[in-house]
Design a protein around this motif. Structure first.
Motif, PDB file in Angstrom:
ATOM      1  N   SER A  45      -8.891   3.949   7.110  1.00 34.63           N
ATOM      2  CA  SER A  45      -9.475   3.168   6.016  1.00 34.63           C
ATOM      3  C   SER A  45      -9.869   1.777   6.494  1.00 34.63           C
ATOM      4  O   SER A  45     -10.921   1.244   6.115  1.00 34.63           O
ATOM      5  CB  SER A  45      -8.515   3.087   4.826  1.00 34.63           C
ATOM      6  OG  SER A  45      -7.354   2.340   5.126  1.00 34.63           O
ATOM      7  N   ARG A  46      -9.064   1.211   7.359  1.00 37.56           N
ATOM      8  CA  ARG A  46      -9.386  -0.101   7.921  1.00 37.56           C
ATOM      9  C   ARG A  46     -10.678  -0.046   8.722  1.00 37.56           C
ATOM     10  O   ARG A  46     -11.519  -0.943   8.625  1.00 37.56           O
ATOM     11  CB  ARG A  46      -8.214  -0.549   8.794  1.00 37.56           C
ATOM     12  CG  ARG A  46      -8.162  -2.025   9.094  1.00 37.56           C
ATOM     13  CD  ARG A  46      -6.889  -2.351   9.839  1.00 37.56           C
ATOM     14  NE  ARG A  46      -6.814  -1.679  11.138  1.00 37.56           N
ATOM     15  CZ  ARG A  46      -5.754  -1.696  11.935  1.00 37.56           C
ATOM     16  NH1 ARG A  46      -4.655  -2.325  11.558  1.00 37.56           N
ATOM     17  NH2 ARG A  46      -5.761  -1.073  13.088  1.00 37.56           N
ATOM     18  N   ARG A  91       0.824  -1.205   0.000  1.00 35.24           N
ATOM     19  CA  ARG A  91       0.000   0.000   0.000  1.00 35.24           C
ATOM     20  C   ARG A  91       0.865   1.265   0.000  1.00 35.24           C
ATOM     21  O   ARG A  91       1.959   1.286   0.546  1.00 35.24           O
ATOM     22  CB  ARG A  91      -0.936   0.013   1.204  1.00 35.24           C
ATOM     23  CG  ARG A  91      -0.260  -0.083   2.563  1.00 35.24           C
ATOM     24  CD  ARG A  91      -1.320  -0.072   3.657  1.00 35.24           C
ATOM     25  NE  ARG A  91      -0.804  -0.553   4.929  1.00 35.24           N
ATOM     26  CZ  ARG A  91      -0.199   0.204   5.834  1.00 35.24           C
ATOM     27  NH1 ARG A  91      -0.014   1.484   5.587  1.00 35.24           N
ATOM     28  NH2 ARG A  91       0.230  -0.315   6.971  1.00 35.24           N
ATOM     29  N   TRP A  94      -4.301   4.916   6.862  1.00 33.37           N
ATOM     30  CA  TRP A  94      -4.468   3.459   6.834  1.00 33.37           C
ATOM     31  C   TRP A  94      -5.336   2.997   7.996  1.00 33.37           C
ATOM     32  O   TRP A  94      -6.270   2.202   7.814  1.00 33.37           O
ATOM     33  CB  TRP A  94      -3.131   2.736   6.873  1.00 33.37           C
ATOM     34  CG  TRP A  94      -3.277   1.263   7.151  1.00 33.37           C
ATOM     35  CD1 TRP A  94      -2.823   0.576   8.236  1.00 33.37           C
ATOM     36  CD2 TRP A  94      -3.963   0.293   6.339  1.00 33.37           C
ATOM     37  NE1 TRP A  94      -3.176  -0.746   8.155  1.00 33.37           N
ATOM     38  CE2 TRP A  94      -3.882  -0.953   6.998  1.00 33.37           C
ATOM     39  CE3 TRP A  94      -4.643   0.364   5.130  1.00 33.37           C
ATOM     40  CZ2 TRP A  94      -4.454  -2.117   6.491  1.00 33.37           C
ATOM     41  CZ3 TRP A  94      -5.217  -0.798   4.612  1.00 33.37           C
ATOM     42  CH2 TRP A  94      -5.115  -2.015   5.294  1.00 33.37           C
ATOM     43  N   ASP A 139      -2.920   5.452  -1.766  1.00 34.49           N
ATOM     44  CA  ASP A 139      -3.904   4.374  -1.668  1.00 34.49           C
ATOM     45  C   ASP A 139      -4.768   4.555  -0.425  1.00 34.49           C
ATOM     46  O   ASP A 139      -6.001   4.460  -0.488  1.00 34.49           O
ATOM     47  CB  ASP A 139      -3.210   3.009  -1.580  1.00 34.49           C
ATOM     48  CG  ASP A 139      -2.584   2.549  -2.877  1.00 34.49           C
ATOM     49  OD1 ASP A 139      -3.030   2.989  -3.948  1.00 34.49           O
ATOM     50  OD2 ASP A 139      -1.638   1.737  -2.803  1.00 34.49           O
ATOM     51  N   THR A 140      -4.115   4.778   0.706  1.00 32.94           N
ATOM     52  CA  THR A 140      -4.873   4.839   1.957  1.00 32.94           C
ATOM     53  C   THR A 140      -5.811   6.034   1.987  1.00 32.94           C
ATOM     54  O   THR A 140      -6.925   5.937   2.515  1.00 32.94           O
ATOM     55  CB  THR A 140      -3.933   4.865   3.180  1.00 32.94           C
ATOM     56  OG1 THR A 140      -3.098   6.023   3.151  1.00 32.94           O
ATOM     57  CG2 THR A 140      -3.064   3.622   3.214  1.00 32.94           C
ATOM     58  N   TRP A 183      -8.764   4.992  -0.029  1.00 32.32           N
ATOM     59  CA  TRP A 183      -9.599   4.026   0.676  1.00 32.32           C
ATOM     60  C   TRP A 183     -10.402   4.679   1.798  1.00 32.32           C
ATOM     61  O   TRP A 183     -11.516   4.248   2.090  1.00 32.32           O
ATOM     62  CB  TRP A 183      -8.736   2.904   1.244  1.00 32.32           C
ATOM     63  CG  TRP A 183      -8.030   2.087   0.203  1.00 32.32           C
ATOM     64  CD1 TRP A 183      -8.425   1.869  -1.087  1.00 32.32           C
ATOM     65  CD2 TRP A 183      -6.794   1.390   0.363  1.00 32.32           C
ATOM     66  NE1 TRP A 183      -7.506   1.078  -1.739  1.00 32.32           N
ATOM     67  CE2 TRP A 183      -6.497   0.763  -0.874  1.00 32.32           C
ATOM     68  CE3 TRP A 183      -5.898   1.229   1.431  1.00 32.32           C
ATOM     69  CZ2 TRP A 183      -5.349  -0.007  -1.062  1.00 32.32           C
ATOM     70  CZ3 TRP A 183      -4.749   0.452   1.239  1.00 32.32           C
ATOM     71  CH2 TRP A 183      -4.490  -0.146   0.016  1.00 32.32           C
ATOM     72  N   ASP A 199      -7.408  -3.992  -4.006  1.00 30.25           N
ATOM     73  CA  ASP A 199      -6.106  -3.600  -3.467  1.00 30.25           C
ATOM     74  C   ASP A 199      -6.184  -3.314  -1.969  1.00 30.25           C
ATOM     75  O   ASP A 199      -5.230  -3.565  -1.228  1.00 30.25           O
ATOM     76  CB  ASP A 199      -5.501  -2.430  -4.238  1.00 30.25           C
ATOM     77  CG  ASP A 199      -6.394  -1.194  -4.317  1.00 30.25           C
ATOM     78  OD1 ASP A 199      -7.580  -1.267  -3.919  1.00 30.25           O
ATOM     79  OD2 ASP A 199      -5.905  -0.150  -4.797  1.00 30.25           O
ATOM     80  N   PHE A 200      -7.341  -2.828  -1.497  1.00 26.31           N
ATOM     81  CA  PHE A 200      -7.526  -2.668  -0.053  1.00 26.31           C
ATOM     82  C   PHE A 200      -7.535  -4.031   0.629  1.00 26.31           C
ATOM     83  O   PHE A 200      -6.907  -4.221   1.678  1.00 26.31           O
ATOM     84  CB  PHE A 200      -8.836  -1.934   0.267  1.00 26.31           C
ATOM     85  CG  PHE A 200      -9.189  -1.986   1.732  1.00 26.31           C
ATOM     86  CD1 PHE A 200      -8.578  -1.134   2.639  1.00 26.31           C
ATOM     87  CD2 PHE A 200     -10.101  -2.923   2.214  1.00 26.31           C
ATOM     88  CE1 PHE A 200      -8.870  -1.199   3.994  1.00 26.31           C
ATOM     89  CE2 PHE A 200     -10.399  -3.000   3.562  1.00 26.31           C
ATOM     90  CZ  PHE A 200      -9.780  -2.136   4.462  1.00 26.31           C
ATOM     91  N   LEU A 224      -5.157  -5.335   3.513  1.00 21.53           N
ATOM     92  CA  LEU A 224      -5.728  -5.808   4.772  1.00 21.53           C
ATOM     93  C   LEU A 224      -5.163  -7.182   5.132  1.00 21.53           C
ATOM     94  O   LEU A 224      -4.821  -7.442   6.295  1.00 21.53           O
ATOM     95  CB  LEU A 224      -7.252  -5.873   4.657  1.00 21.53           C
ATOM     96  CG  LEU A 224      -8.020  -6.264   5.908  1.00 21.53           C
ATOM     97  CD1 LEU A 224      -7.857  -5.219   7.016  1.00 21.53           C
ATOM     98  CD2 LEU A 224      -9.518  -6.439   5.571  1.00 21.53           C
ATOM     99  N   CYS A 254     -13.866   0.837   6.169  1.00 22.59           N
ATOM    100  CA  CYS A 254     -14.168  -0.217   5.197  1.00 22.59           C
ATOM    101  C   CYS A 254     -14.683  -1.481   5.871  1.00 22.59           C
ATOM    102  O   CYS A 254     -15.741  -2.024   5.486  1.00 22.59           O
ATOM    103  CB  CYS A 254     -12.925  -0.532   4.366  1.00 22.59           C
ATOM    104  SG  CYS A 254     -12.471   0.727   3.156  1.00 22.59           S
TER     105      CYS A 254
END
Length: 234
Positions: A138-139, A3, A135, A7-8, A11, A160-161, A165, A142
Protein backbone atom coordinates in the motif's frame (compact mmCIF):
# COMPACT_ATOMS: atom_id res chain seq x y z
CA UNK A 1 0.58 2.12 15.09
CA UNK A 2 -3.14 2.49 14.45
CA UNK A 3 -3.39 0.58 11.14
CA UNK A 4 -5.03 -2.82 10.93
CA UNK A 5 -4.57 -5.67 8.48
CA UNK A 6 -7.96 -4.91 6.91
CA UNK A 7 -6.89 -1.27 6.51
CA UNK A 8 -3.78 -2.24 4.60
CA UNK A 9 -5.69 -4.58 2.27
CA UNK A 10 -8.12 -1.75 1.52
CA UNK A 11 -5.29 0.70 0.89
CA UNK A 12 -3.62 -1.74 -1.52
CA UNK A 13 -6.78 -1.83 -3.62
CA UNK A 14 -7.17 1.94 -3.46
CA UNK A 15 -3.55 2.62 -4.37
CA UNK A 16 -3.47 0.04 -7.16
CA UNK A 17 -6.55 1.57 -8.74
CA UNK A 18 -5.03 5.05 -8.42
CA UNK A 19 -1.74 3.88 -9.92
CA UNK A 20 -3.41 2.23 -12.89
CA UNK A 21 -5.65 5.21 -13.51
CA UNK A 22 -2.62 7.50 -13.31
CA UNK A 23 -0.79 5.62 -16.08
CA UNK A 24 -3.90 5.02 -18.16
CA UNK A 25 -3.47 6.61 -21.57
CA UNK A 26 0.20 7.51 -21.13
CA UNK A 27 2.12 7.04 -24.38
CA UNK A 28 5.86 6.57 -24.78
CA UNK A 29 6.57 10.30 -24.60
CA UNK A 30 4.45 10.77 -21.48
CA UNK A 31 6.17 7.83 -19.75
CA UNK A 32 9.55 9.33 -20.67
CA UNK A 33 8.68 12.64 -18.97
CA UNK A 34 10.12 13.40 -15.56
CA UNK A 35 8.39 12.09 -12.47
CA UNK A 36 8.44 13.84 -9.09
CA UNK A 37 11.45 11.71 -8.09
CA UNK A 38 14.79 13.29 -9.03
CA UNK A 39 16.48 11.45 -11.88
CA UNK A 40 13.54 9.15 -12.56
CA UNK A 41 11.07 9.26 -15.41
CA UNK A 42 7.48 8.14 -15.02
CA UNK A 43 8.55 4.89 -16.69
CA UNK A 44 11.13 4.34 -13.93
CA UNK A 45 8.42 4.76 -11.29
CA UNK A 46 6.01 2.40 -13.08
CA UNK A 47 8.71 -0.23 -13.59
CA UNK A 48 9.73 0.03 -9.94
CA UNK A 49 6.13 -0.52 -8.80
CA UNK A 50 5.67 -3.48 -11.16
CA UNK A 51 8.91 -5.07 -9.99
CA UNK A 52 7.86 -4.46 -6.38
CA UNK A 53 4.64 -6.43 -6.94
CA UNK A 54 6.64 -9.38 -8.22
CA UNK A 55 9.05 -9.09 -5.29
CA UNK A 56 6.23 -9.05 -2.75
CA UNK A 57 4.68 -12.02 -4.52
CA UNK A 58 7.91 -13.82 -3.64
CA UNK A 59 7.20 -13.09 0.02
CA UNK A 60 3.64 -14.36 -0.37
CA UNK A 61 5.07 -17.58 -1.80
CA UNK A 62 7.48 -17.77 1.14
CA UNK A 63 4.61 -17.39 3.59
CA UNK A 64 2.43 -19.91 1.76
CA UNK A 65 5.05 -22.65 1.38
CA UNK A 66 7.71 -21.99 4.01
CA UNK A 67 10.28 -21.96 1.20
CA UNK A 68 12.64 -18.96 1.66
CA UNK A 69 12.09 -16.75 -1.39
CA UNK A 70 13.86 -13.37 -1.20
CA UNK A 71 12.18 -10.35 -2.68
CA UNK A 72 15.08 -9.69 -5.07
CA UNK A 73 17.97 -11.86 -6.25
CA UNK A 74 20.32 -8.94 -5.56
CA UNK A 75 20.33 -5.13 -5.49
CA UNK A 76 21.99 -5.20 -8.90
CA UNK A 77 19.27 -7.42 -10.35
CA UNK A 78 16.63 -5.16 -8.85
CA UNK A 79 18.15 -2.09 -10.52
CA UNK A 80 18.55 -3.95 -13.82
CA UNK A 81 14.89 -5.00 -13.82
CA UNK A 82 13.82 -1.37 -13.38
CA UNK A 83 16.09 -0.23 -16.21
CA UNK A 84 14.77 -2.93 -18.51
CA UNK A 85 11.18 -2.18 -17.56
CA UNK A 86 11.40 1.55 -18.05
CA UNK A 87 12.60 0.95 -21.64
CA UNK A 88 9.46 -1.05 -22.54
CA UNK A 89 6.90 0.44 -24.91
CA UNK A 90 4.10 2.15 -23.03
CA UNK A 91 1.56 -0.61 -23.66
CA UNK A 92 3.90 -3.34 -22.44
CA UNK A 93 4.90 -1.37 -19.35
CA UNK A 94 1.28 -0.70 -18.43
CA UNK A 95 0.44 -4.37 -19.00
CA UNK A 96 3.32 -5.45 -16.72
CA UNK A 97 2.15 -3.05 -14.04
CA UNK A 98 -1.39 -4.44 -14.17
CA UNK A 99 -0.35 -8.10 -14.51
CA UNK A 100 2.05 -7.99 -11.56
CA UNK A 101 -0.50 -6.18 -9.38
CA UNK A 102 -3.21 -8.71 -10.25
CA UNK A 103 -0.90 -11.64 -9.47
CA UNK A 104 0.03 -10.17 -6.09
CA UNK A 105 -3.60 -9.53 -5.20
CA UNK A 106 -4.52 -13.09 -6.19
CA UNK A 107 -1.68 -14.49 -4.10
CA UNK A 108 -2.66 -12.50 -1.04
CA UNK A 109 -6.32 -13.45 -1.44
CA UNK A 110 -5.42 -17.14 -1.64
CA UNK A 111 -3.08 -17.08 1.37
CA UNK A 112 -4.64 -19.09 4.19
CA UNK A 113 -5.38 -17.27 7.42
CA UNK A 114 -2.90 -19.37 9.37
CA UNK A 115 -0.09 -18.51 6.94
CA UNK A 116 -0.35 -14.75 7.46
CA UNK A 117 1.62 -15.17 10.70
CA UNK A 118 4.56 -16.79 8.85
CA UNK A 119 7.83 -14.86 9.08
CA UNK A 120 9.42 -13.45 5.93
CA UNK A 121 12.40 -11.17 5.29
CA UNK A 122 12.08 -7.81 3.51
CA UNK A 123 14.55 -6.34 1.04
CA UNK A 124 15.95 -4.25 3.93
CA UNK A 125 16.69 -7.43 5.89
CA UNK A 126 13.87 -7.05 8.43
CA UNK A 127 12.11 -10.21 9.57
CA UNK A 128 8.39 -9.49 9.74
CA UNK A 129 5.11 -11.42 9.75
CA UNK A 130 3.47 -11.82 6.36
CA UNK A 131 0.73 -9.47 7.56
CA UNK A 132 3.20 -6.65 6.81
CA UNK A 133 3.12 -7.42 3.07
CA UNK A 134 -0.08 -5.47 2.34
CA UNK A 135 1.28 -2.47 4.25
CA UNK A 136 4.51 -2.54 2.23
CA UNK A 137 2.48 -2.70 -0.98
CA UNK A 138 0.00 0.00 0.00
CA UNK A 139 2.89 2.34 0.73
CA UNK A 140 4.37 1.65 -2.70
CA UNK A 141 1.25 2.11 -4.79
CA UNK A 142 -0.21 5.06 -2.91
CA UNK A 143 2.94 7.17 -2.66
CA UNK A 144 4.31 6.30 -6.09
CA UNK A 145 0.98 7.03 -7.77
CA UNK A 146 1.58 10.58 -6.59
CA UNK A 147 5.24 10.46 -7.66
CA UNK A 148 4.12 9.83 -11.25
CA UNK A 149 3.18 13.53 -11.39
CA UNK A 150 0.12 12.95 -13.54
CA UNK A 151 -2.26 14.87 -11.29
CA UNK A 152 -2.76 12.83 -8.13
CA UNK A 153 -1.51 14.42 -4.91
CA UNK A 154 -1.01 13.21 -1.36
CA UNK A 155 -4.19 15.08 -0.47
CA UNK A 156 -6.06 12.55 -2.64
CA UNK A 157 -4.96 9.64 -0.44
CA UNK A 158 -7.17 8.34 2.41
CA UNK A 159 -6.58 10.29 5.64
CA UNK A 160 -6.17 7.09 7.66
CA UNK A 161 -3.47 5.94 5.23
CA UNK A 162 -1.68 9.29 5.60
CA UNK A 163 -1.82 8.96 9.38
CA UNK A 164 -0.33 5.45 9.19
CA UNK A 165 2.31 6.71 6.76
CA UNK A 166 3.31 9.44 9.22
CA UNK A 167 3.40 6.88 12.06
CA UNK A 168 5.68 4.70 9.95
CA UNK A 169 7.97 7.54 8.87
CA UNK A 170 8.32 8.87 12.43
CA UNK A 171 9.18 5.39 13.73
CA UNK A 172 11.86 4.98 11.07
CA UNK A 173 13.30 8.46 11.55
CA UNK A 174 13.45 7.99 15.33
CA UNK A 175 16.23 5.42 14.81
CA UNK A 176 18.46 7.80 12.81
CA UNK A 177 20.15 11.13 13.56
CA UNK A 178 18.12 14.24 12.89
CA UNK A 179 16.41 17.26 14.43
CA UNK A 180 13.95 16.90 17.30
CA UNK A 181 10.45 17.72 16.08
CA UNK A 182 6.89 18.09 17.25
CA UNK A 183 4.69 17.59 14.19
CA UNK A 184 1.16 18.91 14.40
CA UNK A 185 -1.57 18.15 11.88
CA UNK A 186 -5.23 19.02 12.51
CA UNK A 187 -5.99 15.41 13.45
CA UNK A 188 -2.78 14.11 15.03
CA UNK A 189 0.49 15.03 16.74
CA UNK A 190 3.83 13.21 16.51
CA UNK A 191 6.93 13.60 18.65
CA UNK A 192 10.20 12.81 16.89
CA UNK A 193 13.26 12.59 19.16
CA UNK A 194 16.48 14.10 17.91
CA UNK A 195 19.04 16.83 18.32
CA UNK A 196 18.28 20.10 20.11
CA UNK A 197 15.05 21.56 21.36
CA UNK A 198 12.08 20.25 19.37
CA UNK A 199 10.99 22.48 16.49
CA UNK A 200 7.19 22.64 16.30
CA UNK A 201 6.14 22.00 12.69
CA UNK A 202 2.53 22.49 11.63
CA UNK A 203 0.58 21.78 8.48
CA UNK A 204 -2.23 19.81 6.93
CA UNK A 205 -1.98 16.05 7.28
CA UNK A 206 -0.87 15.62 3.66
CA UNK A 207 1.80 18.32 4.13
CA UNK A 208 3.22 16.56 7.19
CA UNK A 209 3.20 13.24 5.30
CA UNK A 210 5.01 14.85 2.36
CA UNK A 211 7.59 16.42 4.66
CA UNK A 212 8.29 13.16 6.50
CA UNK A 213 8.62 11.16 3.27
CA UNK A 214 10.86 13.63 1.47
CA UNK A 215 8.25 14.86 -0.99
CA UNK A 216 7.69 18.54 -1.85
CA UNK A 217 5.91 20.15 1.07
CA UNK A 218 5.54 23.49 2.74
CA UNK A 219 4.96 22.92 6.48
CA UNK A 220 6.27 25.70 8.69
CA UNK A 221 7.44 25.99 12.25
CA UNK A 222 5.14 27.89 14.56
CA UNK A 223 7.32 31.00 14.21
CA UNK A 224 6.89 30.94 10.41
CA UNK A 225 10.31 29.55 9.50
CA UNK A 226 10.75 26.65 7.05
CA UNK A 227 10.69 23.23 8.67
CA UNK A 228 14.17 21.77 9.39
CA UNK A 229 15.74 19.70 6.64
CA UNK A 230 15.44 15.94 7.05
CA UNK A 231 17.61 13.09 5.78
CA UNK A 232 16.47 10.25 3.54
CA UNK A 233 13.26 8.48 4.53
CA UNK A 234 14.03 4.97 3.24
Amino acid sequence: MSRTFDDTRRWVRFGTDLMLRSVGGLDDDAFAASSALPGWSRAHVAAHVAANAEALSNLVHWAATGEPTPMYASPERRAADIEQGRALPSGELTAWLRRSADALEAGMTALGEERWSARVVTAQGRTVPATEIPWLRSREVCVHAVDLATGATLADLPPDFLTALCDDAVAKRATAPGPALTLRAPTAVWELPGDGEPAVVTGELHDIAAYLTGRPAAPLTVDGAPAPALGAWL
